[in-house]
Design an enzyme around this catalytic site. Structure first.
Site, mmCIF file in Angstrom:
data_model
loop_
_atom_site.group_PDB
_atom_site.id
_atom_site.type_symbol
_atom_site.label_atom_id
_atom_site.label_comp_id
_atom_site.label_asym_id
_atom_site.label_seq_id
_atom_site.Cartn_x
_atom_site.Cartn_y
_atom_site.Cartn_z
ATOM 1 N N PRO A 1 59.101 42.876 62.760
ATOM 2 C CA PRO A 1 59.967 42.499 63.870
ATOM 3 C C PRO A 1 59.483 42.990 65.233
ATOM 4 C CG PRO A 1 61.008 44.150 62.466
ATOM 5 C CD PRO A 1 59.796 43.667 61.742
ATOM 6 N N ASN A 2 59.706 42.151 66.203
ATOM 7 C CA ASN A 2 59.430 42.407 67.622
ATOM 8 C C ASN A 2 57.946 42.349 67.976
ATOM 9 O OD1 ASN A 2 62.208 42.848 68.400
ATOM 10 N ND2 ASN A 2 62.070 44.768 67.261
ATOM 11 N N ALA B 1 59.775 48.345 63.045
ATOM 12 C CA ALA B 1 60.795 49.374 62.805
ATOM 13 C C ALA B 1 61.222 49.451 61.341
ATOM 14 C CB ALA B 1 62.005 49.125 63.697
ATOM 15 N N ASP C 1 59.895 48.800 48.351
ATOM 16 C CA ASP C 1 59.989 48.410 46.936
ATOM 17 C C ASP C 1 59.166 47.156 46.662
ATOM 18 O OD1 ASP C 1 61.592 50.512 46.165
ATOM 19 O OD2 ASP C 1 63.440 49.331 45.973
ATOM 20 N N GLU D 1 48.914 50.173 55.878
ATOM 21 C CA GLU D 1 49.954 50.103 56.907
ATOM 22 C C GLU D 1 49.305 50.374 58.263
ATOM 23 O OE1 GLU D 1 52.713 53.226 56.033
ATOM 24 O OE2 GLU D 1 53.697 53.115 57.986
ATOM 25 N N ARG E 1 56.085 43.348 75.733
ATOM 26 C CA ARG E 1 56.978 44.401 75.243
ATOM 27 C C ARG E 1 56.362 45.781 75.489
ATOM 28 N NH1 ARG E 1 57.257 46.030 68.856
ATOM 29 N NH2 ARG E 1 58.968 47.493 69.032
ATOM 30 N N ARG F 1 60.652 57.900 64.328
ATOM 31 C CA ARG F 1 59.442 57.146 63.978
ATOM 32 C C ARG F 1 58.459 57.979 63.144
ATOM 33 N NH1 ARG F 1 59.916 52.526 67.360
ATOM 34 N NH2 ARG F 1 60.953 53.084 69.302
ATOM 35 N N ASN G 1 51.964 45.675 59.387
ATOM 36 C CA ASN G 1 52.628 46.489 60.402
ATOM 37 C C ASN G 1 54.108 46.146 60.267
ATOM 38 O OD1 ASN G 1 53.831 47.656 62.579
ATOM 39 N ND2 ASN G 1 52.278 47.022 64.069
ATOM 40 N N HIS H 1 60.508 52.541 59.138
ATOM 41 C CA HIS H 1 61.251 53.797 59.131
ATOM 42 C C HIS H 1 62.467 53.802 58.202
ATOM 43 C CE1 HIS H 1 58.515 54.330 62.369
ATOM 44 N NE2 HIS H 1 59.087 53.391 63.102
ATOM 45 N N TYR I 1 52.401 49.544 73.710
ATOM 46 C CA TYR I 1 51.777 48.615 72.762
ATOM 47 C C TYR I 1 50.589 47.839 73.320
ATOM 48 C CZ TYR I 1 55.962 49.643 70.062
ATOM 49 O OH TYR I 1 56.957 50.292 69.366
ATOM 50 N N HIS J 1 49.943 50.774 62.556
ATOM 51 C CA HIS J 1 50.808 50.887 63.728
ATOM 52 C C HIS J 1 49.947 50.920 64.972
ATOM 53 C CE1 HIS J 1 54.194 51.513 61.186
ATOM 54 N NE2 HIS J 1 53.487 52.390 60.507
ATOM 55 N N LEU J 2 50.321 50.126 65.936
ATOM 56 C CA LEU J 2 49.571 50.099 67.199
ATOM 57 C C LEU J 2 49.691 51.449 67.899
ATOM 58 C CD1 LEU J 2 51.027 46.652 68.126
ATOM 59 C CD2 LEU J 2 48.575 47.049 67.863
ATOM 60 N N ARG K 1 55.719 59.989 68.948
ATOM 61 C CA ARG K 1 56.864 59.333 69.588
ATOM 62 C C ARG K 1 58.180 59.959 69.114
ATOM 63 N NH1 ARG K 1 56.273 53.093 69.193
ATOM 64 N NH2 ARG K 1 57.848 53.260 70.829
HETATM 65 C C1 DQA Z 1 55.131 49.995 65.484
HETATM 66 C C2 DQA Z 1 55.858 51.338 65.591
HETATM 67 C C3 DQA Z 1 57.317 51.199 65.193
HETATM 68 O O1 DQA Z 1 57.979 52.446 65.327
HETATM 69 C C4 DQA Z 1 58.015 50.199 66.074
HETATM 70 O O2 DQA Z 1 59.353 50.020 65.662
HETATM 71 C C5 DQA Z 1 57.298 48.896 66.151
HETATM 72 C C6 DQA Z 1 55.848 48.900 66.246
HETATM 73 C C7 DQA Z 1 53.687 50.088 66.043
HETATM 74 O O3 DQA Z 1 52.930 49.146 65.790
HETATM 75 O O4 DQA Z 1 53.347 51.043 66.730
HETATM 76 O O5 DQA Z 1 57.911 47.841 66.223
HETATM 77 O O6 DQA Z 1 55.043 49.638 64.111
#
Ligand code: DQA
Length: 144
Positions: free
Chosen positions: A9-10, A76, A86, A97, A17, A110, A73, A79, A22, A99-100, A106
């Protein structure tokens, strides 16, 4: 070797954003980098982004028998989504996994990844380069 790349998401908002966190590349630009690296490594990639937990879960389920590894990735969901964790555990494919941002530098919420225990490894804080490293990692894990 086929690799499923999932953005949670996002991440569709990349480029606009919180660019201080990011970066300024759009998701389309990040995906182009991923595709170029995959080609260079001799991998086939399929990339999806979803803002919906169930959609991500079903994409993970669908990877069984179709893909050799997953790069994810989870945004959120990292977390708190035991559901996604699962699903990754259930399919048991080599997974990394990404994360940018450096989630450990942070906010406290997180610092916990519920996904981390069910993937092979985690790359955090290296921006979109992290996805390229993850492709290398899953290739190595699959022994190709
Ligand atoms: C993220 C880190 C997460 O905490 C956050 O909610 C994201 C992006 C990252 O790529 O750094 O949406 O996964």
């Amino acid at each position: 070797m086929r690799v499923l790349v999932l953005h949670g998401p996002n991440l569709n908002l990349l480029g606009t954003r919180e660019t201080d966190v990011y970066g300024s590349s759009s998701l389309a630009e990040v995906n182009l980098r991923i595709e170029a690296e995959a080609t260079a490594l001799g991998l086939e990639v399929e990339i999806h982004q979803s803002n919906h937990e169930g959609v991500l879960v079903e994409l993970v389920h669908g990877a069984q028998g179709k893909f050799d590894a997953i790069v994810i990735n989870p945004g959120a969901y990292t977390h708190y989504s035991y559901t996604l964790a699962d699903a990754l555990a259930a399919v048991g494919l080599p997974a990394v996994e990404v994360h940018l941002s450096n989630i450990y530098a942070r906010e406290k919420f997180r610092h916990l990844s519920v996904v981390a225990p069910v993937v092979h490894g985690q790359i955090s804080g290296l921006g979109s380069f992290g996805y390229l490293l993850a492709l290398r990692a899953v290739r190595e894990l699959a022994g190709r």
